[in-house]
Write a protein that holds these residues in place. Structure first.
Motif, mmCIF file in Angstrom:
data_model
loop_
_atom_site.group_PDB
_atom_site.id
_atom_site.type_symbol
_atom_site.label_atom_id
_atom_site.label_comp_id
_atom_site.label_asym_id
_atom_site.label_seq_id
_atom_site.Cartn_x
_atom_site.Cartn_y
_atom_site.Cartn_z
ATOM 1 N N LEU A 74 0.819 -1.216 0.000
ATOM 2 C CA LEU A 74 0.000 0.000 0.000
ATOM 3 C C LEU A 74 0.848 1.260 0.000
ATOM 4 O O LEU A 74 0.547 2.217 -0.708
ATOM 5 N N TRP A 75 1.942 1.273 0.799
ATOM 6 C CA TRP A 75 2.696 2.503 1.018
ATOM 7 C C TRP A 75 3.841 2.683 0.026
ATOM 8 O O TRP A 75 4.520 3.713 0.068
ATOM 9 N N ASN A 76 4.085 1.716 -0.841
ATOM 10 C CA ASN A 76 5.170 1.803 -1.818
ATOM 11 C C ASN A 76 4.569 1.819 -3.219
ATOM 12 O O ASN A 76 4.309 0.766 -3.804
ATOM 13 N N PRO A 77 4.327 2.999 -3.801
ATOM 14 C CA PRO A 77 3.658 3.072 -5.105
ATOM 15 C C PRO A 77 4.406 2.338 -6.210
ATOM 16 O O PRO A 77 3.781 1.693 -7.064
ATOM 17 N N PHE A 78 5.740 2.410 -6.206
ATOM 18 C CA PHE A 78 6.503 1.725 -7.254
ATOM 19 C C PHE A 78 6.302 0.219 -7.165
ATOM 20 O O PHE A 78 6.035 -0.449 -8.168
ATOM 21 N N ALA A 79 6.428 -0.327 -5.949
ATOM 22 C CA ALA A 79 6.248 -1.768 -5.785
ATOM 23 C C ALA A 79 4.821 -2.174 -6.128
ATOM 24 O O ALA A 79 4.599 -3.226 -6.736
ATOM 25 N N ARG A 80 3.867 -1.337 -5.749
ATOM 26 C CA ARG A 80 2.462 -1.678 -6.026
ATOM 27 C C ARG A 80 2.202 -1.761 -7.525
ATOM 28 O O ARG A 80 1.481 -2.656 -7.987
ATOM 29 N N LEU A 81 2.782 -0.840 -8.303
ATOM 30 C CA LEU A 81 2.521 -0.810 -9.733
ATOM 31 C C LEU A 81 3.431 -1.760 -10.512
ATOM 32 O O LEU A 81 2.992 -2.408 -11.458
ATOM 33 N N ALA A 82 4.701 -1.834 -10.126
ATOM 34 C CA ALA A 82 5.666 -2.604 -10.906
ATOM 35 C C ALA A 82 5.742 -4.068 -10.469
ATOM 36 O O ALA A 82 5.872 -4.961 -11.315
ATOM 37 N N ARG A 83 5.673 -4.304 -9.162
ATOM 38 C CA ARG A 83 5.814 -5.677 -8.646
ATOM 39 C C ARG A 83 4.801 -5.905 -7.521
ATOM 40 O O ARG A 83 5.185 -6.088 -6.367
ATOM 41 N N PRO A 84 3.530 -5.904 -7.835
ATOM 42 C CA PRO A 84 2.513 -5.958 -6.774
ATOM 43 C C PRO A 84 2.534 -7.244 -5.949
ATOM 44 O O PRO A 84 2.117 -7.227 -4.796
ATOM 45 N N PHE A 85 3.001 -8.329 -6.526
ATOM 46 C CA PHE A 85 2.971 -9.602 -5.803
ATOM 47 C C PHE A 85 4.366 -10.150 -5.514
ATOM 48 O O PHE A 85 4.526 -11.347 -5.253
ATOM 49 N N ALA A 86 5.377 -9.280 -5.537
ATOM 50 C CA ALA A 86 6.747 -9.735 -5.303
ATOM 51 C C ALA A 86 6.904 -10.337 -3.907
ATOM 52 O O ALA A 86 7.525 -11.389 -3.731
ATOM 53 N N GLY A 87 6.360 -9.655 -2.897
ATOM 54 C CA GLY A 87 6.447 -10.167 -1.536
ATOM 55 C C GLY A 87 5.707 -11.478 -1.370
ATOM 56 O O GLY A 87 6.197 -12.415 -0.727
ATOM 57 N N TYR A 88 4.541 -11.550 -1.953
ATOM 58 C CA TYR A 88 3.762 -12.788 -1.877
ATOM 59 C C TYR A 88 4.522 -13.942 -2.538
ATOM 60 O O TYR A 88 4.611 -15.034 -1.982
ATOM 61 N N ARG A 89 5.083 -13.688 -3.718
ATOM 62 C CA ARG A 89 5.816 -14.734 -4.444
ATOM 63 C C ARG A 89 7.042 -15.199 -3.665
ATOM 64 O O ARG A 89 7.375 -16.388 -3.661
ATOM 65 N N ARG A 90 7.703 -14.270 -3.017
ATOM 66 C CA ARG A 90 8.926 -14.636 -2.300
ATOM 67 C C ARG A 90 8.639 -15.437 -1.039
ATOM 68 O O ARG A 90 9.328 -16.427 -0.755
ATOM 69 N N TRP A 91 7.634 -15.017 -0.278
ATOM 70 C CA TRP A 91 7.439 -15.598 1.049
ATOM 71 C C TRP A 91 6.316 -16.626 1.127
ATOM 72 O O TRP A 91 6.346 -17.512 1.986
#
Length: 226
Positions: A74-91
């Motif tokens: 929510l608080w990181n616009p770049f991550a939200r737009l460019a890699r929205p599921f990066a954290g989910y995929r990693r963990w």
């Protein structure tokens, strides 16, 4: 075969006592399948994904997971737009959607979370086609669709899941043989179990809070807490 459905764990806002009680209850029930339908984290932060991953590792069986809207940063616009599921995929898991089948049950997960929406869900026609194809090949007599957002809300409901180039999520479900009745039965059973578990967790959490206040009463009162 016993199936347990968990949702909206919201790590980052969890209570340790409730998490411990939930793990105890799941181990006692000894399920063959565990489904976790989204919002594993509260704000999609790395620390929250790590906490969610630790919880999942303590479950008696590897769960079938699907992300929710809170699992998108929510608080990181770049991550939200460019890699929205990066954290989910990693963990949590590299696949956004999964299919499970045994001799009795076929389960398809649908990712309804999107980078462009904050609370609402979306389903693409291609996703429904994928579900239809997998269920057409399945031999299990019972079929279940798992998504974070409910698929059966009226179209004028502001939280209703919408589709791209298709009439409605219900139209997708109608294409899949025997899904709708099974989903209704599973949801009814899950809600009944959830109400019972929620009552037990609240009692345990309240007891833990009372014990904490008794053991820390002087310093607790000095801080102006009731």
């Amino acid at each position: 075969m016993r199936l347990i459905h968990l949702a909206d764990l919201h790590f980052g806002r969890e209570e340790a006592g409730a998490v411990s009680a939930l793990l105890d209850a799941v181990h006692v029930l000894n399920p063959g399948i565990i489904v976790v339908s989204g919002d594993l984290t509260h704000r999609g932060l790395r620390s929250q994904f790590r906490a969610a991953a630790r919880f999942l590792q303590q479950l008696p069986v590897t769960p079938i997971c699907v992300p929710g809207n809170h699992d998108v940063p929510l608080w990181n616009p770049f991550a939200r737009l460019a890699r929205p599921f990066a954290g989910y995929r990693r963990w949590i898991g590299r696949r956004m959607e999964a299919f499970f089948e045994d001799e009795l049950l076929a389960i398809a997960t649908l990712n309804t979370a999107r980078r462009w929406t904050f609370t609402e869900g979306r389903v693409r026609e291609a996703q429904c086609n994928w579900v239809e194809q997998r269920f057409a090949q399945a031999r299990a007599p019972l079929r279940v669709i798992v998504s974070h957002h409910p698929l059966d809300l009226p179209r004028d409901d502001r939280k209703a899941v919408t589709m791209t180039r298709a009439a409605s999520p219900a139209a997708c479900l109608r294409q899949v043989d025997r899904v709708q009745d099974v989903v209704v039965r599973v949801v009814d059973a899950a809600m009944h179990g959830a109400r019972l578990l929620q009552t037990r967790l609240k009692r345990r959490s309240d007891r833990a809070r009372r014990e904490f206040k008794r053991s820390h009463l002087p310093s607790y009162a000095r801080r102006g807490n009731p």
